[in-house]
Write an enzyme that holds these catalytic residues in place. Structure first.
Site, PDB file in Angstrom:
ATOM      1  NE  ARG A  35     -15.120 -12.551 -42.092  1.00  0.00           N
ATOM      2  CZ  ARG A  35     -15.355 -11.997 -43.178  1.00  0.00           C
ATOM      3  NH1 ARG A  35     -14.171 -11.582 -43.876  1.00  0.00           N
ATOM      4  NH2 ARG A  35     -16.621 -11.827 -43.471  1.00  0.00           N
ATOM      5  CE  LYS A 195     -29.933   4.666 -52.272  1.00  0.00           C
ATOM      6  NZ  LYS A 195     -28.996   4.589 -53.353  1.00  0.00           N
ATOM      7  N   GLY A 352     -23.465  -6.555 -42.778  1.00  0.00           N
ATOM      8  CA  GLY A 352     -22.628  -5.380 -42.679  1.00  0.00           C
ATOM      9  C   GLY A 352     -22.833  -4.208 -41.445  1.00  0.00           C
ATOM     10  N   GLY A 375     -22.589 -10.747 -46.860  1.00  0.00           N
ATOM     11  CA  GLY A 375     -23.366 -11.171 -47.877  1.00  0.00           C
ATOM     12  C   GLY A 375     -24.094 -12.632 -47.724  1.00  0.00           C
TER      13      GLY A 375
HETATM   14  P1  AMP Z   1     -27.795  -0.696 -45.069  1.00  0.00           P
HETATM   15  O1  AMP Z   1     -26.327  -0.754 -45.729  1.00  0.00           O
HETATM   16  O2  AMP Z   1     -28.729  -0.802 -46.195  1.00  0.00           O
HETATM   17  O3  AMP Z   1     -28.436  -1.590 -44.017  1.00  0.00           O
HETATM   18  O4  AMP Z   1     -27.879   0.929 -44.675  1.00  0.00           O
HETATM   19  C1  AMP Z   1     -27.006   1.508 -43.654  1.00  0.00           C
HETATM   20  C2  AMP Z   1     -26.911   2.876 -43.845  1.00  0.00           C
HETATM   21  O5  AMP Z   1     -28.153   3.412 -43.802  1.00  0.00           O
HETATM   22  C3  AMP Z   1     -26.353   3.423 -42.695  1.00  0.00           C
HETATM   23  O6  AMP Z   1     -25.175   4.038 -43.423  1.00  0.00           O
HETATM   24  C4  AMP Z   1     -26.947   4.563 -42.108  1.00  0.00           C
HETATM   25  O7  AMP Z   1     -26.298   5.531 -42.228  1.00  0.00           O
HETATM   26  C5  AMP Z   1     -28.111   4.692 -43.411  1.00  0.00           C
HETATM   27  N1  AMP Z   1     -29.362   5.220 -43.018  1.00  0.00           N
HETATM   28  C6  AMP Z   1     -30.066   4.732 -41.969  1.00  0.00           C
HETATM   29  N2  AMP Z   1     -31.184   5.466 -41.742  1.00  0.00           N
HETATM   30  C7  AMP Z   1     -30.933   6.645 -42.565  1.00  0.00           C
HETATM   31  C8  AMP Z   1     -31.985   7.846 -42.723  1.00  0.00           C
HETATM   32  N3  AMP Z   1     -32.879   8.123 -42.070  1.00  0.00           N
HETATM   33  N4  AMP Z   1     -31.073   8.874 -43.551  1.00  0.00           N
HETATM   34  C9  AMP Z   1     -30.105   8.621 -44.389  1.00  0.00           C
HETATM   35  N5  AMP Z   1     -29.563   7.366 -44.134  1.00  0.00           N
HETATM   36  C10 AMP Z   1     -29.809   6.287 -43.383  1.00  0.00           C
END
Ligand code: AMP
Length: 395
Positions: A35, A195, A352, A375
């Site tokens: 940064r 999610k 992130g 963010g």
């Molecule tokens: P996000 O912060 O929403 O971008 O999610 C990232 C996280 O999603 C990472 O820690 C990954 O390990 C998790 N992730 C991605 N694909 C899967 C999956 N098929 N099952 C469980 N976790 C997952």
């Protein structure tokens, strides 16, 4: 349109520069200076043009003065990156700050104490804003990563002083505008990660803008389930099946192409090197967990990338922290990086885990732009207005 340093006459002026010095630290030592490196060109440019550079930043989330979250800890790293002396003063407003500013000569650099030591910062309190503004003649914001916060040193102050985007802010805004507002088409988005529930706004905004939506990661499981596939023990938000169906219907109605996995790497446990196998998405067993996309899906995504001109990417294709479930993310990142290096596509990624995943894949430095803004990048992808950017616009 916003004013940049090209329009700022900084010579001999007191220039308040909002930077993001919220760097990771362990036991009082800075562990990653990225940064600082990003804002160094702006600081050097203003100093070289004879401006007095007065740095404003937050550091951590203190609610009151706290020596463990003092920007004094960051000053040596700042001086090191800039290769110039950087003075420090133990407050960002009041007599001590004013005395330090009054003692500055053109080209000097002064770092004020953590703005969050005052509650007025997060409240965007007009009295605190006025106290900050007293210290400067001009304001330059070079902290895109803080632009989603309507805080005093980000938003309030820009209303009080002639305000400009710093070089890092300018670069980020140009990259982001190029991909979502004036992209070369076809434009594809990769949305991965855990999610659907955390990415509903993002999916909605992307659907309005992109030609092709590529869905990966845990969230793809919810879409597969919505299409009637059984996903076994996989991460899946069963309560969001109607929402996922609605997104797919809207995409179809708008004529958008949606790319979902056609095969998957499944394991019985969520662990590195857990025994795994590749299955088609219609043969996932009741005790299987989908942890990555399979080789046919990787091939499909790569073939899609070969026919687009612009790609925006947020979220990994699988549980990339656990080997070998990083393969989908790594291979697609490599393909995107190669196409970018060959001048065939423009690639912008951020948020992130995405930065960590692209770094781990060794692909980040070949992307057109990788945003470390977290963010703020996500809120921009969601189509939200960022207060710190709005206030810099020329009206
Ligand atoms: P996000 O912060 O929403 O971008 O999610 C990232 C996280 O999603 C990472 O820690 C990954 O390990 C998790 N992730 C991605 N694909 C899967 C999956 N098929 N099952 C469980 N976790 C997952």
């Amino acid at each position: 349109m916003f004013r940049t340093l090209d329009q700022a006459d900084v010579r001999g002026k007191r220039v308040l520069v909002r930077v993001d010095l919220n760097v990771p630290a362990e036991n009082g030592k800075i562990t990653d200076a990225t940064r600082i490196e990003r804002v160094a060109p702006t600081i050097r440019e203003i100093a070289d043009k004879g401006g007095k550079v007065i740095l404003l930043s937050h550091f951590g989330r203190p609610k009151r003065p706290d020596p463990t979250q003092s920007l004094k800890l960051v000053v040596p790293a700042l001086a090191d990156v800039l290769k110039r002396p950087v003075a420090f003063v133990e407050d960002c407003i009041g007599e001590r700050a004013a005395a330090a500013v009054n003692a500055m000569k053109p080209g000097d650099i002064l770092c004020l104490e953590n703005t969050r030591f005052h509650p007025g910062e997060e409240r965007n309190d007009p009295v605190f804003v006025a106290q900050l503004a007293e210290l400067g003649d001009l304001f330059v914001n070079d902290a895109f990563s803080a632009a989603h916060r309507a805080h005093a040193s980000v938003e309030g102050i820009a209303r009080r002083l002639p305000s400009y985007a710093g070089r890092s802010m300018q670069h980020e805004l140009e990259a982001l505008t190029n991909v979502l507002h004036t992209p070369m088409r076809p434009l594809a988005a990769i949305v991965g990660g855990a999610k659907v529930s955390t990415k509903l706004d993002l999916l909605g905004n992307l659907l309005a803008n992109v030609d092709i939506l590529i869905i990966g990661g845990g969230m793809a499981n919810t879409f597969l389930a919505a299409r009637g596939y059984s996903v076994g023990k996989s991460l899946c938000e069963h309560d969001l099946l109607p929402t996922a169906r609605d997104i797919l219907d809207k995409a179809a109605a708008k004529g958008r192409e949606v790319v979902l996995p056609v095969d998957a790497v499944v394991a019985k446990t969520f662990a590195a090197n857990a025994p795994s196998r590749v299955v088609a998405v219609d043969t996932v067993a009741a005790d299987d967990m989908i942890l990555d996309i399979g080789p046919r899906s990787i091939e499909h995504v790569c073939s899609v990338l070969a026919r687009v001109k612009t790609l925006v990417w947020n979220g990994p294709f699988g549980a990339f922290e656990l080997e070998p479930f990083d393969i989908g993310t790594v291979e697609i990142a490599e393909a995107a990086a190669e196409l970018t290096a060959a001048g065939k596509i423009v690639t912008v990624a951020g948020g992130g885990d995405t930065v960590a995943a692209l770094n781990a894949a060794g692909a980040a430095d070949r992307f057109t732009y990788v945003s470390t803004a977290g963010g703020a990048f996500l809120e921009w992808l969601e189509g939200k207005t960022l207060p710190g950017v709005e206030v810099l616009k020329i009206r």
